[in-house]
Design a protein around this motif. Structure first.
Motif, short mmCIF file in Angstrom:
data_model
loop_
_atom_site.label_atom_id
_atom_site.label_comp_id
_atom_site.label_asym_id
_atom_site.label_seq_id
_atom_site.Cartn_x
_atom_site.Cartn_y
_atom_site.Cartn_z
N THR A 129 -4.70 8.72 3.49
CA THR A 129 -3.87 9.91 3.30
C THR A 129 -2.73 9.86 4.30
O THR A 129 -2.83 9.23 5.34
N GLY A 130 -1.65 10.51 3.96
CA GLY A 130 -0.51 10.57 4.88
C GLY A 130 0.50 9.48 4.65
O GLY A 130 0.43 8.71 3.69
N SER A 131 1.45 9.41 5.57
CA SER A 131 2.56 8.47 5.48
C SER A 131 2.12 7.05 5.83
O SER A 131 1.20 6.85 6.62
#
Length: 194
Positions: A134-136
């Motif tokens: 998850t996330g960048s």
């Protein structure tokens, strides 16, 4: 079946006799002459580079069966692939990008970071892109200091997360970190071929 490696992309027509501009993703730009027939990614079309010569930033190539500008123009933008098992083995600390993409990335402490998404080079050295669950995505220098272990057989890369980014100011008066100053860059092959 061996995975396919993109070794070239056909560009615009060159002249009126069917030559094309060819951007190769190989260490030796003329290596495409030695792989035999190259295919499109879906394998429905096959092409063989009959002749090639180096130009400023590309190769000018003659594709067998392409004899006029109109036929050459229809090929613009096609990517050409070769089976991974037809490519030579790499030297130590050299990797085909296709062999790195998809490997698990974990910290030196064993914590999972995600998977290798891509290897980039924007002119200042190779960068490994890691996609976490998850996330960048993370963009890190692909150097021995940051990526001390590449274990293709084990399906993973080990990442030593940098504590400082080159150019950041710190107690040393804005000098780059020791890790960045002393690391030697790994030399992955362009998109996949020698």
């Amino acid at each position: 079946m061996s995975k396919l490696i993109c070794v070239a992309r056909i560009g615009a027509a060159h002249g009126v006799r069917g030559e094309v501009r060819l951007w190769t993703f190989t260490e030796d730009p003329l290596a495409v002459l030695h792989y035999g027939p190259l295919t499109t990614k879906d394998g429905t079309r096959s092409f063989e580079v009959a002749k090639a010569r180096e130009a400023k930033d590309h190769v000018v190539a003659t594709i067998k069966g392409v004899t006029d500008r109109t036929a050459a123009e229809r090929l613009n933008g096609l990517e050409l692939y070769v089976s991974r098992d037809r490519l030579p083995e790499t030297d130590d600390d050299e990797y085909y990008h296709a062999d790195l993409i998809g490997l698990a990335a974990e910290t030196t402490a064993g914590a999972p970071l995600g998977r290798v998404l891509a290897i980039h080079n924007f002119g200042a050295g190779d960068i490994i892109e890691i996609a976490p669950p998850t996330g960048s995505t993370l963009l890190l220098p692909f150097t021995n200091a940051v990526v001390p272990t590449v274990d293709i057989a084990g399906g993973r890369v080990i990442i030593e997360l940098p504590t400082e980014i080159e150019g950041d100011e710190h107690d040393g008066g804005g000098q780059e970190s020791d890790a960045a100053a002393t690391s030697s860059a790994r030399r992955p092959r362009e998109r996949g071929a020698p």
